[in-house]
Design an enzyme around this catalytic site. Sequence first.
Site, PDB file in Angstrom:
ATOM      1  N   HIS A 145       0.813  -1.210   0.000  1.00 34.90           N
ATOM      2  CA  HIS A 145       0.000   0.000   0.000  1.00 34.90           C
ATOM      3  C   HIS A 145       0.853   1.270   0.000  1.00 34.90           C
ATOM      4  O   HIS A 145       0.343   2.361   0.250  1.00 34.90           O
ATOM      5  CB  HIS A 145      -0.945   0.000   1.209  1.00 34.90           C
ATOM      6  CG  HIS A 145      -1.940  -1.119   1.165  1.00 34.90           C
ATOM      7  ND1 HIS A 145      -1.696  -2.345   1.747  1.00 34.90           N
ATOM      8  CD2 HIS A 145      -3.167  -1.204   0.581  1.00 34.90           C
ATOM      9  CE1 HIS A 145      -2.737  -3.145   1.542  1.00 34.90           C
ATOM     10  NE2 HIS A 145      -3.638  -2.480   0.841  1.00 34.90           N
ATOM     11  N   HIS A 170      -6.326   0.108  -2.809  1.00 32.67           N
ATOM     12  CA  HIS A 170      -7.291   0.042  -3.878  1.00 32.67           C
ATOM     13  C   HIS A 170      -7.208   1.296  -4.754  1.00 32.67           C
ATOM     14  O   HIS A 170      -7.002   2.386  -4.271  1.00 32.67           O
ATOM     15  CB  HIS A 170      -8.718  -0.164  -3.350  1.00 32.67           C
ATOM     16  CG  HIS A 170      -9.218   0.914  -2.412  1.00 32.67           C
ATOM     17  ND1 HIS A 170      -8.667   1.206  -1.189  1.00 32.67           N
ATOM     18  CD2 HIS A 170     -10.244   1.800  -2.552  1.00 32.67           C
ATOM     19  CE1 HIS A 170      -9.309   2.185  -0.584  1.00 32.67           C
ATOM     20  NE2 HIS A 170     -10.275   2.568  -1.389  1.00 32.67           N
TER      21      HIS A 170
END
Length: 209
Positions: A101, A121
């Site tokens: 991330h 995401h």
Amino acid sequence: MELHAISTGQQSIYQFVKVASQIHPWTTAIHIREKKWSDSQIINAVQQLMHTGVPLSKIRINSRPQLAADLKIGGVHLSEHMSYVNADDPPSLWKVGRSVHSIEQALQAQSEGIDYLFYGHIYSTNSKPDLIPQGLDQLEKLCHAVSIPVIAIGGIQPSHCQDIHQAGARGVAVMSGVFEAEHPQHACQLYSQSMQYMTSTHLQSLGKK
């Protein structure tokens, strides 16, 4: 471009195997991401996948490297905080991926010999409604920071594949967009067709240079 299809944790073994057996011709890898399943349940799922014609080389198990190696499948995918310890006698097509991330995590994974990364995401997704998406700009920065393949994940639709490709990602990973689709095979074909178009367009542009 690569297409990784990931189980959602919302389906039975029967439902998962049924969908996976339909979609595998259009995928690079099928991930068993089932935190609540026991090792014996995962073994059962892998055996059923094999019997329905899914190549073992396409199957990845999340977070259980030794089990994946014992089953001689295509590889293992690790969560962001998992270190990789060489499993005994991995198969020849063995791939190790890790979810990251941040650029720092990506560089660390690369230094450890990880083969590919999941990063996201990228877009808004129902699975993480309270978290701000990383977005395409961050995806592009991370792709340029590492030399190993980056697979984008999170809220990705077939129409996003062009932007994902232009940002430098090697492919996309999809969960509910395939496994919870009304027609999973058709959904998978749309992703595959979009990515094939991008690959063809890229090759044509190289040929003109």
